[in-house]
Design a protein around this motif. Structure first.
Motif, PDB file in Angstrom:
ATOM      1  N   GLN A   1      -6.502   5.671   4.659  1.00 24.31           N
ATOM      2  CA  GLN A   1      -7.027   4.667   5.591  1.00 24.31           C
ATOM      3  C   GLN A   1      -6.957   5.172   7.035  1.00 24.31           C
ATOM      4  OE1 GLN A   1      -8.613   1.740   4.818  1.00 24.31           O
ATOM      5  NE2 GLN A   1      -9.107   1.832   6.986  1.00 24.31           N
ATOM      6  N   ARG A   2      -5.884   5.873   7.395  1.00 26.20           N
ATOM      7  CA  ARG A   2      -5.767   6.423   8.749  1.00 26.20           C
ATOM      8  C   ARG A   2      -6.859   7.458   9.007  1.00 26.20           C
ATOM      9  NH1 ARG A   2      -0.098   5.893   7.803  1.00 26.20           N
ATOM     10  NH2 ARG A   2       0.007   8.019   7.018  1.00 26.20           N
ATOM     11  N   VAL A   3      -7.110   8.303   8.037  1.00 26.50           N
ATOM     12  CA  VAL A   3      -8.180   9.303   8.174  1.00 26.50           C
ATOM     13  C   VAL A   3      -9.523   8.600   8.324  1.00 26.50           C
ATOM     14  CG1 VAL A   3      -9.446  11.125   6.956  1.00 26.50           C
ATOM     15  CG2 VAL A   3      -6.943  11.158   7.019  1.00 26.50           C
ATOM     16  N   GLN A   4      -9.770   7.599   7.503  1.00 23.30           N
ATOM     17  CA  GLN A   4     -11.038   6.871   7.594  1.00 23.30           C
ATOM     18  C   GLN A   4     -11.197   6.204   8.959  1.00 23.30           C
ATOM     19  OE1 GLN A   4     -13.606   6.919   5.291  1.00 23.30           O
ATOM     20  NE2 GLN A   4     -14.641   6.057   7.060  1.00 23.30           N
TER      21      GLN A   4
ATOM     22  N   MET B   1       0.848  -1.176   0.000  1.00 25.61           N
ATOM     23  CA  MET B   1       0.000   0.000   0.000  1.00 25.61           C
ATOM     24  C   MET B   1       0.895   1.240   0.000  1.00 25.61           C
ATOM     25  SD  MET B   1      -3.051   1.041   2.698  1.00 25.61           S
ATOM     26  CE  MET B   1      -3.772  -0.565   2.718  1.00 25.61           C
ATOM     27  N   ASP B   2       0.609   2.183  -0.879  1.00 24.30           N
ATOM     28  CA  ASP B   2       1.439   3.377  -0.941  1.00 24.30           C
ATOM     29  C   ASP B   2       1.069   4.366   0.173  1.00 24.30           C
ATOM     30  OD1 ASP B   2      -0.954   4.452  -1.831  1.00 24.30           O
ATOM     31  OD2 ASP B   2      -0.126   5.307  -3.660  1.00 24.30           O
ATOM     32  N   ASP B   3       1.878   5.409   0.317  1.00 22.77           N
ATOM     33  CA  ASP B   3       1.690   6.375   1.403  1.00 22.77           C
ATOM     34  C   ASP B   3       0.332   7.057   1.349  1.00 22.77           C
ATOM     35  OD1 ASP B   3       4.159   5.829   2.477  1.00 22.77           O
ATOM     36  OD2 ASP B   3       5.162   7.518   1.505  1.00 22.77           O
TER      37      ASP B   3
END
Length: 64
Positions: free
Chosen positions: A9-12, A1-3
Motif C-alpha cells: 500500500q505504501r508503494v502504491q 493488515m500484515d506487513d
C-alpha cells in the motif's frame, strides 16, 4: 493488515503521487527524474516498478 500488505500500500501511494505529478504537469516538460523523485524512488527503481505495474515505460505513458 500484515506487513507485506502495508508495504504494498505504501508503494502504491508513492506511485499515485507520481501519477498526480504527471497529470498536474501535462502541459509542461517533465522528466523521469522529477517523476521518480515525487515518488521517493531512484529513477532506475521507479522505471522498473512503473513498467511492471502499467506495462509501459514512464515516458511513453507521459506522452501517451
Amino acid at each position: 493488515m500484515d506487513d507485506r500488505a502495508q508495504q504494498k500500500q505504501r508503494v502504491q501511494n508513492r506511485v499515485n503521487d507520481a501519477l498526480r505529478l504527471i497529470e498536474d504537469r501535462l502541459a509542461d516538460t517533465v522528466t523521469l527524474e522529477e517523476i521518480a523523485a515525487a515518488a521517493h524512488f531512484s529513477t532506475y527503481h521507479f522505471a522498473r516498478l512503473f513498467r511492471v505495474q502499467f506495462n509501459s515505460s514512464v515516458m511513453r505513458y507521459v506522452r501517451g
